[in-house]
Design an enzyme around this catalytic site. Structure first.
Site, PDB file in Angstrom:
ATOM      1  N   GLU A 223      46.082  42.837  34.712  1.00  0.00           N
ATOM      2  CA  GLU A 223      45.947  43.138  33.274  1.00  0.00           C
ATOM      3  C   GLU A 223      44.873  42.285  32.617  1.00  0.00           C
ATOM      4  OE1 GLU A 223      46.656  45.528  31.657  1.00  0.00           O
ATOM      5  OE2 GLU A 223      47.773  46.263  33.378  1.00  0.00           O
TER       6      GLU A 223
HETATM    7  C1  FAD Z   1      49.373  43.302  42.796  1.00  0.00           C
HETATM    8  C2  FAD Z   1      48.333  43.888  41.906  1.00  0.00           C
HETATM    9  C3  FAD Z   1      48.668  44.929  41.054  1.00  0.00           C
HETATM   10  C4  FAD Z   1      47.684  45.524  40.258  1.00  0.00           C
HETATM   11  N1  FAD Z   1      48.001  46.618  39.489  1.00  0.00           N
HETATM   12  C5  FAD Z   1      46.992  47.328  38.918  1.00  0.00           C
HETATM   13  C6  FAD Z   1      47.239  48.611  38.312  1.00  0.00           C
HETATM   14  O1  FAD Z   1      48.374  49.074  38.231  1.00  0.00           O
HETATM   15  N2  FAD Z   1      46.180  49.322  37.859  1.00  0.00           N
HETATM   16  C7  FAD Z   1      44.898  48.861  37.917  1.00  0.00           C
HETATM   17  O2  FAD Z   1      43.987  49.557  37.513  1.00  0.00           O
HETATM   18  N3  FAD Z   1      44.633  47.628  38.451  1.00  0.00           N
HETATM   19  C8  FAD Z   1      45.639  46.868  38.957  1.00  0.00           C
HETATM   20  N4  FAD Z   1      45.385  45.653  39.528  1.00  0.00           N
HETATM   21  C9  FAD Z   1      44.027  45.130  39.487  1.00  0.00           C
HETATM   22  C10 FAD Z   1      43.894  43.920  38.571  1.00  0.00           C
HETATM   23  O3  FAD Z   1      44.014  44.303  37.240  1.00  0.00           O
HETATM   24  C11 FAD Z   1      42.538  43.253  38.915  1.00  0.00           C
HETATM   25  O4  FAD Z   1      42.688  42.672  40.198  1.00  0.00           O
HETATM   26  C12 FAD Z   1      42.142  42.208  37.901  1.00  0.00           C
HETATM   27  O5  FAD Z   1      41.851  42.804  36.660  1.00  0.00           O
HETATM   28  C13 FAD Z   1      40.925  41.409  38.352  1.00  0.00           C
HETATM   29  O6  FAD Z   1      39.916  42.232  38.877  1.00  0.00           O
HETATM   30  P1  FAD Z   1      39.309  41.921  40.317  1.00  0.00           P
HETATM   31  O7  FAD Z   1      40.438  41.714  41.252  1.00  0.00           O
HETATM   32  O8  FAD Z   1      38.322  42.953  40.647  1.00  0.00           O
HETATM   33  O9  FAD Z   1      38.586  40.515  40.141  1.00  0.00           O
HETATM   34  P2  FAD Z   1      37.100  40.307  39.595  1.00  0.00           P
HETATM   35  O10 FAD Z   1      36.895  41.121  38.362  1.00  0.00           O
HETATM   36  O11 FAD Z   1      36.143  40.471  40.702  1.00  0.00           O
HETATM   37  O12 FAD Z   1      37.153  38.780  39.164  1.00  0.00           O
HETATM   38  C14 FAD Z   1      37.070  37.704  40.104  1.00  0.00           C
HETATM   39  C15 FAD Z   1      37.114  36.378  39.358  1.00  0.00           C
HETATM   40  O13 FAD Z   1      35.979  36.290  38.469  1.00  0.00           O
HETATM   41  C16 FAD Z   1      36.413  36.002  37.163  1.00  0.00           C
HETATM   42  N5  FAD Z   1      35.562  36.689  36.200  1.00  0.00           N
HETATM   43  C17 FAD Z   1      35.151  37.977  36.206  1.00  0.00           C
HETATM   44  N6  FAD Z   1      34.393  38.228  35.145  1.00  0.00           N
HETATM   45  C18 FAD Z   1      34.333  37.089  34.427  1.00  0.00           C
HETATM   46  C19 FAD Z   1      33.703  36.706  33.217  1.00  0.00           C
HETATM   47  N7  FAD Z   1      33.001  37.573  32.493  1.00  0.00           N
HETATM   48  N8  FAD Z   1      33.849  35.436  32.806  1.00  0.00           N
HETATM   49  C20 FAD Z   1      34.586  34.553  33.514  1.00  0.00           C
HETATM   50  N9  FAD Z   1      35.193  34.850  34.670  1.00  0.00           N
HETATM   51  C21 FAD Z   1      35.068  36.106  35.116  1.00  0.00           C
HETATM   52  C22 FAD Z   1      37.844  36.530  37.078  1.00  0.00           C
HETATM   53  O14 FAD Z   1      38.569  35.876  36.052  1.00  0.00           O
HETATM   54  C23 FAD Z   1      38.341  36.207  38.480  1.00  0.00           C
HETATM   55  O15 FAD Z   1      38.786  34.879  38.531  1.00  0.00           O
HETATM   56  C24 FAD Z   1      46.360  45.010  40.283  1.00  0.00           C
HETATM   57  C25 FAD Z   1      46.046  43.936  41.119  1.00  0.00           C
HETATM   58  C26 FAD Z   1      46.998  43.394  41.933  1.00  0.00           C
HETATM   59  C27 FAD Z   1      46.599  42.278  42.851  1.00  0.00           C
END
Ligand code: FAD
Length: 596
Positions: free
Chosen positions: A443
């Site tokens: 989220e």
């Molecule tokens: C168990 C689980 C359930 C989930 N359920 C859903 C769901 O139901 N529907 C759905 O659509 N998604 C879902 N997700 C996805 C989840 O919302 C994303 O994993 C999350 O938003 C982070 O995206 P990412 O994993 O691609 O990380 P990334 O976006 O690649 O981020 C990696 C790191 O970089 C940091 N970062 C990125 N951009 C910035 C910035 N501008 N400034 C500072 N730091 C930054 C982040 O904080 C993080 O620490 C789920 C994930 C998991 C693991």
């Protein structure tokens, strides 16, 4: 196996004594009939469902996890999950706060919030199935066409169908502007959607007869980035004109993630292979529509950690009273036993009180926000509704990030209280820690929440909403400023209020020179503002406890002690957070990337 007792007394304290929720709700036409007895009765029944139906399948659900049949693409939730869901539907629980126009009971969001806290305590993984559905209900309620509402809302309200939110793709999570899933118009008002989604919670399962996926995708002529994203409803089974289930839509589960916690919830890779969907809201405005669901989900995620904090605390207390190890430094406290119960040791108490103060503070703040949300949704005074909506928007990232960070700290402390036994599955404590960890990530990560708070919600409107919220705190400080007994709470509350004002101005000035200063300070800043909110709630609770503690009810004595603990041992963390926030950007950026 861990035990769970719904914290009904504390919920009633927060709702009836702290917030006077019934008086406030009665002013809203939609809730004019609500009364204390109804609220208490719903909480009691809801608590029974959580403790008696959901809690017993939490540990086993974690061990068993979900299973995917790769030939049929069907997923089975752990043993007992389907039956518990049937009971949930049978009891009418999904409809609690839904619109009566679609079969809902029309009760306040505030009550739903309490119900969800209890379900999260009992079984977070299970609770995510109805939780995601409720988010889908809200997005469609706000943005669906009349036809979409008529087709989907009654089924989501009754719980016969569940919902998901399909945003994330392998290459894009935080930055949804990068997403690639495509939607091709078919000329008949429908779209064929193709793409791959990952990490979709409750994405496939055997709990309900249909799954309503809300999917973000791009139209062929869509502008690049986040301004070219549209929202679509893509049901697992197409829906016939008479509302019955039609043929299978090609939206499949391609795999399940093996993950750290919430094993009972299916985290699905979803393949859309020309699946048929309909547009929700306007073309290219999908993110705005999805934000309804995302905001609801952000409050819901804070609530997940609140639930885990409460249940971890309850079990750690029981263990600390029972487990005997060593003697108190000041001499035996249980001389009849070979050693003292570990609750005599100051640091064990510190861990327990930390969890307790975070649970009770989190409950007060979450309920406060839920009540503001009820007013935003139902007030017939447009100015009041707008002011409440703004306040909810301000506090949403705090609920999401501060309460989930606290939940991680609290569950870890409670596991520590169990010593080595906390690390062993059968006691249940390590599961709470694992389950709590995801709440800081999904989220929108907690970093992203902090950027939203500081960058958009505060600096983005020159601190106007923060000032309004600060005014409420200042009024309370003024009212109570002359009370001798309240000084120990009012002085630090006033102090942290002043410090937040100064820190905000300072970061705002720096951000004019270099916008990266916001990114350098935001996480520390959110935690400071989170403490301001908790200090406000704890000071208000302390006032009530002081007034009522001599009446003989030990509830108030405990409340006062917890308030004192919060102000003495947790709030002072803000001093170091303010220092690190002020240390700014240069220590982070000095090192050349190549040297990492
Ligand atoms: C168990 C689980 C359930 C989930 N359920 C859903 C769901 O139901 N529907 C759905 O659509 N998604 C879902 N997700 C996805 C989840 O919302 C994303 O994993 C999350 O938003 C982070 O995206 P990412 O994993 O691609 O990380 P990334 O976006 O690649 O981020 C990696 C790191 O970089 C940091 N970062 C990125 N951009 C910035 C910035 N501008 N400034 C500072 N730091 C930054 C982040 O904080 C993080 O620490 C789920 C994930 C998991 C693991």
């Amino acid at each position: 196996m861990p035990q769970y007792n719904p914290p009904l007394r504390d919920m009633q304290f927060v709702l009836h004594e702290l917030l006077h929720a019934v008086d406030e709700l009665k002013l809203l036409p939609a809730h004019a009939e609500v009364d204390e007895d109804t609220i208490n009765a719903v909480l009691e029944e809801g608590g029974k469902f959580a403790a008696e139906v959901l809690a017993p399948i939490n540990l086993s659900g974690d061990l068993e996890g979900c299973t995917l049949d790769k030939t049929t693409h069907e997923v089975k939730a752990p043993k007992g999950f389907k039956e518990a869901y049937a009971q949930y539907v049978e009891g009418g629980w999904p409809a609690l706060s839904c619109d009566p126009a679609f079969g809902g009971q029309g009760l306040p969001v505030l009550l739903n919030q309490c119900m969800y806290e209890m379900m999260n305590s009992a079984n977070q993984a299970w609770t995510m199935y109805p939780g995601l559905s409720h988010g889908a209900y809200e997005a469609l309620h706000a943005h669906g066409t009349d036809e979409q509402k008529a087709t989907y809302l009654p089924k989501l309200t009754s719980g016969v169908w569940t919902g998901t939110m399909c945003l994330t793709e392998p290459h894009c999570g935080t930055d949804l502007g990068l997403l690639r899933s495509k939607a091709e118009p078919q000329g008949d008002g429908t779209y064929k959607i193709t793409g791959q989604k990952i990490f979709i919670s409750a994405g496939e399962h055997d709990l309900a007869e249909n799954i309503v996926h809300l999917v973000l995708a791009r139209l062929p002529d869509a502008p690049a980035g986040s301004k070219g994203i549209s929202l679509f409803i893509v049901p697992k089974f197409k829906v016939n004109a008479d509302g019955s289930l039609g043929e299978r839509n090609p939206v499949y589960c391609g795999g399940l993630e093996h993950k750290m916690g919430i094993h009972g919830n299916a985290t699905a890779q979803i393949v859309l292979d020309g699946a048929v969907g309909t547009l929700v809201g306007q073309a290219n405005k999908g993110l705005q529509a999805m934000f309804v669901m995302m905001n609801a989900a952000r409050l819901g995620v804070g609530n997940q950690s609140l639930g885990l904090t409460e249940v971890a605390y309850q079990n750690a207390v029981a263990y600390a009273k029972d487990r005997i190890q060593m003697r108190a430094l000041s001499g035996p406290k249980a001389p009849d036993k070979p050693a003292d119960p570990i609750i005599v040791h100051p640091d064990v108490r510190k861990m327990l009180l930390t969890a307790r103060a975070y649970a009770e503070g989190g409950r007060a703040l979450s309920a406060y926000v839920a009540l503001q949300l009820d007013k935003a949704l139902s007030s017939d005074d447009a100015d009041e509704a707008k002011a409440c909506e703004d306040e909810v928007a301000l506090l949403t990232p705090i609920i999401k990030a501060f309460i989930t960070d606290n939940g991680w700290i609290a569950t870890s402390h409670c596991m520590q209280v169990f010593g080595g036994h906390g690390y062993i599955h059968e006691w249940g404590m390590e599961q709470y820690v694992r389950d709590a960890r995801i709440n800081m990530i999904y989220e929108g990560t907690n970093t992203v929440q902090s950027l939203d708070l500081l960058g958009r919600k505060i600096l983005g409107n020159n601190g106007a909403t923060l000032k309004k919220f600060g005014k409420k705190i200042a009024e309370f400080v003024e009212e109570e400023g002359t009370s001798e007994a309240m000084q120990e709470f009012i002085n630090p509350l006033a102090d942290i209020g002043d410090k937040v004002t100064k820190l905000t101005t300072e970061i705002g000035m720096k951000a004019f020179q270099n916008p990266d200063e916001v990114g350098a300070a935001a996480v520390d800043y959110l935690r400071v503002v989170g403490h301001l909110c908790f200090a406000y709630m704890w000071a208000r609770m302390a006032k009530l406890a002081l007034e009522k503690k001599d009446g003989g009810d030990p509830f108030y004595t405990a409340k006062l002690s917890t308030a004192r603990f919060y102000f003495a041992k947790l709030l002072p963390e803000t001093a170091s957070l303010i220092r690190t926030a002020r240390a700014g950007l240069s220590p982070l950026m000095e090192m050349d990337e190549a040297l990492f």
